[in-house]
Write an enzyme that holds these catalytic residues in place. Structure first.
Site, PDB file in Angstrom:
ATOM      1  N   HIS A 349       1.163  -1.475  -0.370  1.00 42.37           N
ATOM      2  CA  HIS A 349       0.265   0.115   0.275  1.00 42.37           C
ATOM      3  C   HIS A 349       0.693   1.065  -0.228  1.00 42.37           C
ATOM      4  O   HIS A 349       1.356   1.187   1.128  1.00 42.37           O
ATOM      5  CB  HIS A 349      -0.501  -0.073   0.629  1.00 42.37           C
ATOM      6  N   ALA A 350       0.276   2.235  -1.087  1.00 43.51           N
ATOM      7  CA  ALA A 350       1.392   3.426  -1.240  1.00 43.51           C
ATOM      8  C   ALA A 350       1.950   4.241   0.123  1.00 43.51           C
ATOM      9  O   ALA A 350       0.489   4.535   0.915  1.00 43.51           O
ATOM     10  CB  ALA A 350       1.306   4.368  -2.314  1.00 43.51           C
ATOM     11  N   HIS A 379      -0.139  11.989  -5.115  1.00 47.37           N
ATOM     12  CA  HIS A 379      -0.649  12.335  -4.034  1.00 47.37           C
ATOM     13  C   HIS A 379       0.386  11.629  -3.048  1.00 47.37           C
ATOM     14  O   HIS A 379       0.979  12.611  -1.967  1.00 47.37           O
ATOM     15  CB  HIS A 379      -1.694  10.492  -3.704  1.00 47.37           C
ATOM     16  N   GLU A 380       1.713  10.547  -3.453  1.00 40.56           N
ATOM     17  CA  GLU A 380       2.047  10.870  -2.470  1.00 40.56           C
ATOM     18  C   GLU A 380       3.367  11.545  -2.294  1.00 40.56           C
ATOM     19  O   GLU A 380       3.975  11.825  -1.714  1.00 40.56           O
ATOM     20  CB  GLU A 380       3.253   8.396  -2.711  1.00 40.56           C
ATOM     21  N   HIS A 383       2.353  14.718  -0.301  1.00 40.56           N
ATOM     22  CA  HIS A 383       3.109  13.766   1.413  1.00 40.56           C
ATOM     23  C   HIS A 383       4.576  14.519   1.039  1.00 40.56           C
ATOM     24  O   HIS A 383       4.875  14.946   2.406  1.00 40.56           O
ATOM     25  CB  HIS A 383       3.195  13.047   1.991  1.00 40.56           C
ATOM     26  N   GLU A 407      -3.159  14.377   3.582  1.00 34.73           N
ATOM     27  CA  GLU A 407      -3.863  13.526   2.430  1.00 34.73           C
ATOM     28  C   GLU A 407      -4.012  14.516   1.496  1.00 34.73           C
ATOM     29  O   GLU A 407      -4.524  14.382   0.165  1.00 34.73           O
ATOM     30  CB  GLU A 407      -5.397  13.491   2.818  1.00 34.73           C
ATOM     31  N   HIS A 509      -6.228   0.346   6.167  1.00 38.10           N
ATOM     32  CA  HIS A 509      -6.399   1.124   6.938  1.00 38.10           C
ATOM     33  C   HIS A 509      -6.771   0.623   8.445  1.00 38.10           C
ATOM     34  O   HIS A 509      -5.629   0.881   9.307  1.00 38.10           O
ATOM     35  CB  HIS A 509      -6.730   2.771   6.637  1.00 38.10           C
ATOM     36  N   TYR A 519      -9.038  11.619   5.217  1.00 34.77           N
ATOM     37  CA  TYR A 519      -9.010  11.171   3.084  1.00 34.77           C
ATOM     38  C   TYR A 519     -10.424  12.227   3.281  1.00 34.77           C
ATOM     39  O   TYR A 519     -11.034  12.724   2.040  1.00 34.77           O
ATOM     40  CB  TYR A 519      -8.687   9.891   3.098  1.00 34.77           C
TER      41      TYR A 519
HETATM   42  O1  X8Z Z   1      -4.701   5.076   1.633  1.00 37.05           O
HETATM   43  C1  X8Z Z   1      -4.473   6.171   0.874  1.00 37.05           C
HETATM   44  C2  X8Z Z   1      -2.744   7.031   0.145  1.00 37.05           C
HETATM   45  C3  X8Z Z   1      -1.916   6.530   0.746  1.00 37.05           C
HETATM   46  S1  X8Z Z   1      -1.953   8.083   2.141  1.00 37.05           S
HETATM   47  C4  X8Z Z   1      -2.543   5.433  -1.341  1.00 37.05           C
HETATM   48  N1  X8Z Z   1      -4.916   6.042  -0.163  1.00 37.05           N
HETATM   49  C5  X8Z Z   1      -6.342   5.988   1.154  1.00 37.05           C
HETATM   50  C6  X8Z Z   1      -6.946   4.801   0.354  1.00 37.05           C
HETATM   51  O2  X8Z Z   1      -6.053   4.579  -0.999  1.00 37.05           O
HETATM   52  O3  X8Z Z   1      -7.716   4.398   0.708  1.00 37.05           O
HETATM   53  C7  X8Z Z   1      -5.437   8.013  -0.908  1.00 37.05           C
HETATM   54  C8  X8Z Z   1      -6.978   7.924  -0.988  1.00 37.05           C
HETATM   55  C9  X8Z Z   1      -7.706   7.615   0.063  1.00 37.05           C
HETATM   56 ZN    ZN Z   2      -2.047  10.190   2.144  1.00 38.80          ZN
END
Ligand code: X8Z
Ligand code: ZN
Length: 649
Positions: A349-350, A379-380, A383, A407, A509, A519
């Site tokens: 997961h990024a 997005h990354e 950060h 975010e 998450h 988010y």
């Molecule tokens: O988890 C993330 C990023 C890392 S902070 C890739 N996001 C959420 C997800 O994937 O559920 C970005 C958008 C929502």
């Molecule tokens: Zn993020």
């Protein structure tokens, strides 16, 4: 007589001066105490920077290569640092910082007065860390089988499961993949999650909170934050319902009435994403005007031989065009931007990492060449940009103004990148047609990413607040989750669910202990940020319909970049409304930005859904995910009333 009066006055004067001298003495003492507090804070902050560096290095080593050795090392480092933090905390609390005059110093002390999970006795802390590590590892190692070749069972979430959901239009294949993933990544973590909740709530109490929900919400420094979040939802919900009804019609036409009903919730496996959190992957067969603007960026990226590295270079170029920072050399040396093919297990997961030494910043991302990953790369990098901008702040302020701000940074940039104007500039789109129908197509695609995400982003933590507050217990973990999924998103599970399932943990998450309201907040405030930057760039004027907010690209505009930079530089040194004001002039979260952006789509959908006679909203699901007993218990314990507050019903 006169003499007597004079004598009394002299006496009074003498008494007063005794008091003044005493008060001056006290003031001096306080000033001295405050000065020593300042000195202490300087050294504490430096020590904490070193500790965070050490901890982050161990965490990176573990997450980028999940082995027993790396796990043990990470655990030991965490426990050692927790003990160290505990000792310093005791010293910190000997200062009378509440009485300090210097607001900034007071803010730093206040932040350090929350010890966090280090407050736990070592054995409980160890149980907490292990529960989280177990969930993370379970998620990282979870696999499913290939639908067409059931003997091949090594498909991980990235890229395989994600791709199945992005591409397959076979309802049975999607259902199987959905069920297997939820079994492997969800159900397997129920025990660890229960332990995690127990330990984490203990930590919350030791920090003076009632539970973790209160702790998480305190990060937003806003007393009525839950009300504010609900108000925002009530503003965007009507638009969401229009998109929902429109999509349901198209899915019904595609998969048939047996699979998708006319008035019910939408089955969760048909929306192009395993969590149904964004729906842009079903855009190709649901788009409003099939013969108009077609933005298939994935196709263009593949055709033009984009690589992971080129994604990152392209994103960096945009930041630099705004007069923001480029990525330092160490970033390029140490980031992992592709999934290593040496068979190791890692958290794919990024994520973006700050190592708190002002020079080491990295991204870890298993990039595939798709338009989703192109967006995620921005997005990354957002950060990292934030990390770079606040790197000279004290360690304690090296955070977002609130977690939602962090975010939003990269997403704001990606809003410009996603415009037809910018895509054309990059050669990813042939034309930038300016007719109304093309604009609706573009807004629709963005709506499937941004609007559709909102109820998901909102409910995931409403769910966890219930868990942490104890109104959702392990007996009802899954039932309550689906109750929220249905109420907010209007979706339902593909088949019957029971408490042997634990579907929340199938989302990264939840398994990785990452707060999620950030988010939801980001998806609202990024449109406020975007609007302000566009105004500064002269690309948008509210009320002037000749320029659309959705076709504003701030590329190369340093006025917009500088304003963003001024906000980012603050880190968390000021309450978030101050930071927001720097960029937008506004001091509150506000849905008018996002609604302004999507107004033409909203108008069009209302007409279109009326034309086809769609039912707006959804009737109760007929899929069973709560037992009768669970339902009556919910009625007795006020579940619906609590929900109504969040839904503004
Ligand atoms: O988890 C993330 C990023 C890392 S902070 C890739 N996001 C959420 C997800 O994937 O559920 C970005 C958008 C929502
Ligand atoms: Zn993020």
């Amino acid at each position: 007589m006169m003499l007597k009066i004079l004598g009394e006055l002299a006496l009074l004067g003498a008494i007063a001066s005794v008091f003044i001298v005493a008060a001056q003495g006290r003031a001096q003492e306080r000033a001295a105490e405050e000065n020593s507090g300042r000195e202490y804070m300087r050294s504490l902050d430096e020590i904490m920077g070193k500790a965070k560096n050490k901890l982050t290095l161990a965490a990176w080593a573990y997450e980028s290569n999940i082995t027993k050795y790396n796990e043990d090392k990470y655990l030991q480092t965490s426990l050692d640092i927790a003990e160290e933090e505990k000792e310093y905390w005791k010293e910190t609390m000997t200062y009378l910082w509440h009485e300090f005059y210097d607001e900034d110093l007071k803010r730093m002390f206040k932040k350090y007065s929350v010890l966090g999970t280090s407050a736990l006795p070592e054995d409980l802390n160890q149980r907490l860390i292990q529960a989280i590590n177990n969930m993370k590892a379970t998620y990282a190692k979870a696999t499913i089988c290939d639908f067409k070749d059931p003997s091949k069972c090594d498909l991980t979430i990235e890229p395989s499961v994600t791709n199945i959901f992005a591409k397959s239009q076979d309802a049975e294949e999607l259902k199987q993949a959905w069920l297997q993933w939820h079994e492997a990544a969800g159900a397997a973590s129920k025990g660890n999650f229960t332990e995690y909740v127990e330990m984490y709530n203990e930590a919350a109490k030791l920090n003076g909170f009632d539970n973790v929900a209160q702790w998480w919400l305190s990060e937003y420094e806003t007393s009525d934050i839950e009300d504010q979040l609900a108000n925002l939802w009530s503003r965007v919900k009507p638009l969401y319902e229009q998109i929902h009804a429109y999509v349901r019609r198209h899915l019904r036409e595609k998969y048939g009435e047996d699979v998708v009903s006319a008035k019910g919730p939408i089955p969760a496996h048909l929306l192009g994403n395993i969590w149904a959190q964004t729906w842009n992957n079903i855009e190709q067969f649901t788009k409003p005007f099939p013969n108009k603007l077609d933005i298939d960026v994935t196709d263009a990226l593949v055709k033009q031989n984009y690589t992971a590295l080129k994604f990152f270079q392209t994103a960096e170029d945009f930041f630099k065009s705004l007069n923001l920072s480029g990525m330092p050399d160490l970033f390029w040396d140490r980031s992992i931007i592709e999934k290593p093919d040496d068979g190791r297990d890692m958290v794919c997961h990024a994520s973006a990492w700050d190592f708190f030494d002002r020079e080491d910043f990295r991204i870890k991302q298993c990039t595939s060449i798709t338009s989703d990953f192109f967006t995620t790369t921005h997005h990354e990098m957002g950060h990292i940009q934030y990390y770079l901008q606040y790197k000279d702040q004290p360690v304690v302020y090296r955070q977002g103004a609130n977690p939602g701000f962090h975010e939003a940074v990269g997403d704001v940039i990606a809003l410009s990148v996603a415009t037809p104007k910018h895509l054309k500039l990059m050669g990813l789109l042939e034309d930038d047609p300016e007719d109304k129908e093309s604009n609706i197509n573009q807004l629709y695609k963005m709506g499937l990413q941004k609007i559709v995400f909102l109820p998901f982003g909102y409910l995931l933590d409403i769910y966890r607040y219930g868990v942490f507050r104890g109104t959702t217990t392990p007996n009802d973990y899954n039932c309550h989750f689906w109750q929220l999924r249905e109420s907010f998103q209007g979706i339902e599970p593909p088949t019957t669910r029971t408490e042997n399932d634990f579907d929340p943990a199938a989302k990264y998450h939840v398994s990785a202990d990452v707060e999620y309201m950030r988010y939801y907040i980001s998806y609202i405030i990024q449109f406020q940020f975007h609007r302000s930057m566009c105004q500064l760039a002269g690309e948008y004027t509210p009320g002037d319909s000749s320029k659309l907010l959705s076709n504003c690209d701030v590329y190369n505009n340093t006025a917009a970049g500088n304003a963003l930079q001024n906000m980012l530089k603050l880190g968390s040194s000021k309450p978030w409304p101050d930071a927001m004001e720097v960029l937008t002039g506004q001091r509150n979260m506000d849905a008018s930005g996002v609604m302004e952006y999507f107004q033409p789509l909203y108008d069009w959908l209302k007409e279109e859904n009326a034309r086809t006679g769609e039912y707006i909203g959804w009737e109760p699901s007929t899929v069973q995910y709560c037992t009768q007993e669970q339902r009556s218990f919910m009625d007795q314990t006020g579940f619906k009333e609590r929900l109504a507050k969040y839904l503004k019903n």
